[in-house]
Design an enzyme around this catalytic site. Structure first.
Site, mmCIF file in Angstrom:
data_model
loop_
_atom_site.group_PDB
_atom_site.id
_atom_site.type_symbol
_atom_site.label_atom_id
_atom_site.label_comp_id
_atom_site.label_asym_id
_atom_site.label_seq_id
_atom_site.Cartn_x
_atom_site.Cartn_y
_atom_site.Cartn_z
ATOM 1 N N GLY A 109 0.799 -1.312 -0.018
ATOM 2 C CA GLY A 109 -0.023 -0.142 -0.036
ATOM 3 C C GLY A 109 1.122 1.326 -0.008
ATOM 4 N N SER A 110 0.194 2.297 -0.102
ATOM 5 C CA SER A 110 0.905 3.492 -0.141
ATOM 6 C C SER A 110 0.198 4.751 0.285
ATOM 7 C CB SER A 110 1.286 3.992 -1.606
ATOM 8 O OG SER A 110 2.136 5.185 -1.845
ATOM 9 N N SER A 144 0.349 9.148 2.178
ATOM 10 C CA SER A 144 1.013 10.349 1.839
ATOM 11 C C SER A 144 2.218 10.338 2.379
ATOM 12 C CB SER A 144 -0.063 11.278 2.954
ATOM 13 O OG SER A 144 -1.276 11.322 2.608
ATOM 14 N N PHE A 145 2.809 9.808 3.409
ATOM 15 C CA PHE A 145 4.225 10.002 3.836
ATOM 16 C C PHE A 145 4.991 8.754 3.305
ATOM 17 C CE2 PHE A 145 2.208 12.627 7.093
ATOM 18 C CZ PHE A 145 2.196 13.685 6.390
ATOM 19 N N SER A 154 5.393 4.447 1.538
ATOM 20 C CA SER A 154 4.841 3.297 0.874
ATOM 21 C C SER A 154 5.093 1.918 1.592
ATOM 22 C CB SER A 154 5.445 3.181 -0.580
ATOM 23 O OG SER A 154 5.154 4.228 -1.287
ATOM 24 N N LYS A 173 8.037 -0.081 5.817
ATOM 25 C CA LYS A 173 7.616 1.070 5.420
ATOM 26 C C LYS A 173 8.574 2.246 5.126
ATOM 27 C CE LYS A 173 4.420 4.913 7.246
ATOM 28 N NZ LYS A 173 3.792 5.374 8.458
ATOM 29 N N ASP A 226 -4.933 9.175 14.102
ATOM 30 C CA ASP A 226 -5.340 8.744 12.739
ATOM 31 C C ASP A 226 -6.086 7.407 12.726
ATOM 32 O OD1 ASP A 226 -5.995 9.335 10.092
ATOM 33 O OD2 ASP A 226 -3.848 8.518 9.431
#
Length: 1013
Positions: free
Chosen positions: A708-709, A711-712, A714, A734, A840
């Site tokens: 997955g990818s 904003s900050f 991948s 990450k 978040d």
């Protein structure tokens, strides 16, 4: 009330006296028995506050213990509320024969109440509220003949209310609310002299016993949120001492006697909403002169509203929504004029009823304290009263779905505290008054489906707290002012569709970094798609069809990793269909039809599902999946023939370029190695790891290993060799996008937040790497345990039909996952080395291991709070980051400080999404309706099964013969409990949200109920 005050005076005095006793005498045999009982009690519990309970000091001096004056060795009270006690209640407490007060409220006690407590003949107060106790309430409690207060609320007690409680001659306060009690209310309770009876929030059924009306001293009667049926007994209306009557959310019905409220002059609260009452609203309600809140809807009351309500001088709230009450002629509206005498009125709700005719101008003379005025979904006509601006403290004004005409009064500009204004689906015309720029507290402005015209005034740019702006389906014209795109708080929806806007979409749309949904369809817009649209990083839905846009689709749109719906149809767009659209894993609807696109159609991602894309009437498209029936793309045969002629000519040139490139690379690397020695760092006590090791583990960070990818960064799947164990480990790597603004701060925050935390339900960090890649560029990564079952988001929102069939969570699994997340939050907020706010929390950050155990991850926005002084208190941080739209708490949008309250809000949304499988920004909710409101409406209308995940009802209605009606009803009750928990956690007011301890308690009770079926 005098008796209540007298009791609490006596209670306070007894507390003072019990602590001001003489030093205890040498222990008697009875005193030794008391000490042994206390030590037995301690042996079954766990709490730091019990460490001092030992024989080195006299037991009368132990925390929470009080002994008597006449018998200084005898324990007369255990006051241990909020002692953080964990464990079972010892039956040896029944040996404390002098005990008068047993207060164990607000702890984490489990198991059943020992029947041996029935031997405490002197007991006057028994308080076990806010624990995790279960089983039936012991009938032996009926032997406590001196009991004055019995409080067992907020536990998991089941079974019926014991008839033996009617044998307690001195009982005046009985609190059994928020349990799982069922059966009928014993009529024998009417033999008591109760002052307060609270049975709210159970599963009680049957009628309200008329005998309850015999309790002449009753002040509070709370029976709401049960399954009671039938009429309210006439005897209830004769309890002249009654101060509060709560019977909301039942199945009570019938008509109310015309003199129902004549004797209830002391009533302060009348809550009768969500029942089946019908007939006229009794005029006698005007006799309740002390009433502060009247709540009569939804019900089936009919006729007009009594004008005598104007005599209620203390009235704060009048709620008559969702009834059959009506107003047709001017005389029918006289109650509005009468309500102007209610100088403290703050809330008036008349929505979804049968009010019609013209709204009287006297509504402008209502109390200046009025904060909420709801008239939606009626047939009211005429103009909005011109002096509406007199209601200077109005915060919530909802007039939608009526027949209002004329223009908006200029006095609107005086409503400078207004937060929500909705007038959608009316017939209002004219322009938006310039004075709207004064409404700087507005959060939501909804003017859609009217006849507004003219330009949008630039003063709209003053609305710097706006989250929603909806101007759809009007006659607005001119260019879209740049001022609209300078409202940086716009995040939920910007809808300009179905108007006459012209010109280009300003590039400044990129200022709306947090915008989730953008509508500009069916206008006369021209020019190219603004590149700035790709800077709206949280966009999920884009609708710009039916315009005159030209040019190509900008490559910057590839940054919209959360995009779900994209509609560019019916424009003049051209060029290739970009392949990056297939890389957007969340995109499930794409409409590019009726344009001039040409070339090859991709075959992966959304393009692999013919039902998810629409590309007809583009002329020169080719390729794609077979079901699209497009012609094959040309292979350009002439170029293929000359390929071998080109190779001998170009090969020397290519070789030369490669050699030069290698030489340049060696020089650069040699130069950088002198200037900067790459370093690799890891968490203390964890193995070091290098860039080369991570590159090898992920096959060079191959796209096939991309999980997955964001904003900050991948995330890649990798395999790391463990030399010591001679084995391999699956990991998730990450990799930070180092050049993205805020990415470095995110990396530091995540490392800092995870450095010292250890919990079963948090992702485990293996190591971190801060070094250089093979080109000498900065490289930062964090390595975690790999979670083979992916994220909760994938399970709730499968991408394909095949996934939908195999990726299924039953209700017990969903509750278990939510409980895991609650444990993680409780640890972060209350149990860890320092309070941590995640900031978040959402389904994509809840990861599932091989055993489907949930782990909370992605701490890139986390904040470690400064305030560590209190245990499990809601703390705040001055660093305010909002997280993800839809999940972030509303106070973050207003710039408030980060707090643990914010995580609770996100958890509440997570709960609702887990049960409904609907995202909080789902466009299917309709205008002005969010996930919370969507669920609340279903709960109010008893239509829960209509909002839950469509796969869950199949699970609830199992075909197994062992599943009977009662079991199925219990499952539905569990669903309702979880949804109510989600609503409770996602309240607008931070202080109203349930703490983690209460969340865990609720979910454990639901899980237990599901597990025992």
């Amino acid at each position: 009330m005098a008796r209540v005050l007298a009791f609490f005076c006596f209670f306070s005095l007894s507390c003072i006296c019990s602590h001001a006793r003489l030093p205890p005498s040498p222990r008697s045999s009875n005193g030794t028995a008391d000490e042994l009982a206390l030590l037995s009690f301690k042996s079954m519990l766990s709490s730091r506050l019990l460490d001092s309970w030992n024989t080195s000091s006299h037991y009368c001096s132990w925390p929470g213990v009080a002994c008597g004056r006449r018998h200084p060795d005898r324990v007369i009270s255990l006051r241990m509320g909020s002692f953080n006690l964990t464990g079972h209640i010892s039956p040896f407490l029944g040996n404390l024969s002098f005990l008068r007060e047993l207060d164990l409220r607000d702890n984490q006690l489990i198991g059943q109440v020992p029947p041996e407590l029935g031997r405490l003949g002197r007991l006057q107060l028994l308080n076990f509220s806010a624990n995790f106790l279960q089983g039936e309430i012991p009938t032996e409690i009926g032997a406590l003949k001196n009991l004055y207060i019995l409080n067992l609320q907020e536990n998991g007690f089941s079974g019926g209310i014991p008839h033996s409680l009617a044998d307690l001659p001195w009982l005046e306060f009985l609190f059994l609310s928020n349990n799982r009690l069922f059966g009928e209310i014993p009529s024998s309770l009417g033999n008591l002299s109760l002052m307060h009876l609270d049975l709210m929030g159970n599963n009680l059924s049957g009628p309200i016993p008329p005998s309850l009306g015999m309790m002449s001293s009753l002040s509070w009667l709370s029976l709401g949120y049960n399954n009671l049926s039938g009429p309210i007994p006439v005897s209830i209306w004769n309890i002249s001492s009654l101060m509060g009557l709560s019977v909301e959310h039942n199945m009570l019905g019938g008509t109310l006697p015309s003199e129902a409220f004549s004797s209830l002059s002391y009533l302060e609260f009348i809550l009768m909403d969500n029942n089946l009452f019908h007939g006229r609203l009794p005029a006698s309600v005007a006799n309740v002169t002390n009433v502060k809140r009247l709540q009569f809807g939804p019900n089936f009351f009919s006729g007009t509203v009594p004008a005598d309500l104007g005599r209620l001088g203390y009235l704060l709230s009048l709620e008559l929504s969702s009834t059959s009450l009506e107003a047709k002629e001017p005389n029918d509206w006289e109650f509005i004029t009468a309500l102007t005498n209610c100088s403290q009125l703050q809330n008036l709700e008349l929505g979804s009823s049968k009010f019609g005719g013209v709204l009287p101008s006297s509504v402008s003379n209502l109390s200046t304290s009025l904060k909420r005025l709801d008239l939606q979904s009626n047939t009211i006509s005429g103009n909005i009263p011109k002096d509406i601006g007199n209601l200077a403290n109005l915060e919530y004004l909802v007039l939608d779905s009526n027949s209002f005409r004329g223009t908006l009064p200029s006095t609107f500009g005086r409503l400078n505290k207004l937060q929500l204004f909705s007038v959608e689906n009316n017939k209002i015309s004219g322009s938006i008054p310039l004075t709207f720029g004064n409404l700087t507290e507005l959060i939501s402005l909804e003017l859609q489906a009217n006849a507004f015209s003219g330009n949008i005034p630039s003063t709209v740019g003053n609305l710097t707290k706006l989250l929603t702006l909806n101007l759809a389906s009007n006659k607005f014209s001119g260019q879209i002012p740049i001022a609209v795109f300078n409202i940086s708080t716009l995040s939920l929806i910007l809808d300009l569709s179905y108007n006459n806007f012209e010109g280009s979409i300003p590039q400044e749309i990129g200022h709306l970094k947090n915008l989730v949904e953008f509508h500009a369809e069916s206008n006369m817009l021209s020019g190219e798609i603004p590149v700035g649209l790709g800077e709206c990083q949280l966009l999920q839905n884009i609708y710009i069809q039916n315009n005159f846009l030209n040019g190509t689709i900008p490559s910057l749109l590839s940054q919209l990793k959360g995009l779900q719906n994209l509609d560019f149809s019916n424009n003049n767009l051209s060029g290739l269909i970009p392949s990056f659209l297939g890389n957007l894993s969340t995109l499930y609807q794409l409409n590019l039809s009726f344009n001039s696109f040409a070339g090859q159609v991709p075959t992966f991602g959304v393009f692999a599902n013919s039902s998810a894309i629409s590309i007809e009437n583009n002329g020169k498209l080719c390729g794609g999946i077979p079901t699209l029936h497009l012609p094959p793309c040309s292979l350009d045969i002439p170029k293929k023939r000359h390929r071998f002629l080109i190779i001998p000519i170009s090969l020397p040139l290519v070789t030369t370029i490669v050699v030069l490139a290698l030489l340049c690379k060696l020089c650069i690397v040699h130069k950088k190695s002198k200037q900067k020695i790459p370093s690799t760092t890891s968490r203390q006590g964890l193995p070091m790891i290098s860039y080369l090791q991570l590159a090898k583990a992920t096959d060079g960070f191959s796209s096939t290993n991309l999980i997955g990818s964001g904003s900050f960064g991948s995330v890649y799947k990798g395999v790391i060799d463990d030399q010591a164990e001679e084995s391999t480990n699956l990991v998730a790597v990450k990799v930070l996008k180092v050049h993205t603004p805020g990415a470095l701060k995110s990396f530091i925050a995540e490392c800092e937040a995870l450095r010292n935390v250890r919990h079963r339900n948090l992702v485990k960090i293996i190591t971190a790497c801060s070094s250089n890649d093979n080109k000498g560029n900065d490289f930062k990564a964090i390595v975690f345990d790999f979670m083979p079952n992916g994220s909760l988001d994938v399970w709730l929102h499968p991408y394909t039909n095949e996934q939908t069939e195999c990726m299924y969570l039953d209700l017990l699994q969903r509750v278990t996952i939510l409980l895991d997340v609650a444990y993680a939050l409780d640890y972060l907020h209350c149990q860890g080395p320092a309070p941590v706010v995640h900031c978040d929390l959402k389904p994509s950050n809840v990861l599932l291991d091989a055993d489907m155990v949930a782990h909370v991850g992605d701490f890139g926005l986390a904040r470690i709070l400064v305030d560590e002084s209190s245990f499990c208190q809601h703390s705040t941080s001055s660093m305010g980051l909002r997280g993800t739209i839809g999940y972030a708490a509303p106070e973050y949008g207003a710039g408030n400080m980060v707090s643990t309250h914010g995580d609770i809000y996100s958890f509440g949304i997570l709960v609702l999404e887990t049960i409904t499988a609907k995202r909080p920004t789902d466009s299917r909710f309709g205008q002005g309706l969010g996930l919370c409101e969507y669920v609340e409406l279903a709960l109010h209308n008893n239509s829960v099964m209509g909002v839950v995940d469509s796969r869950l009802p199949l699970d609830l209605k199992s075909d197994h013969q062992t599943i009977d009606y009662h079991s199925n009803k219990r499952n539905v009750d569990c669903l309702v409990s979880v949804l109510r928990l989600g609503i409770s956690c996602s309240q607008e007011s931070p202080s109203s949200r349930m703490p983690t301890r209460g969340i865990i308690k609720e979910l454990k009770a639901v899980k237990e109920s599901l597990s025992t079926q």
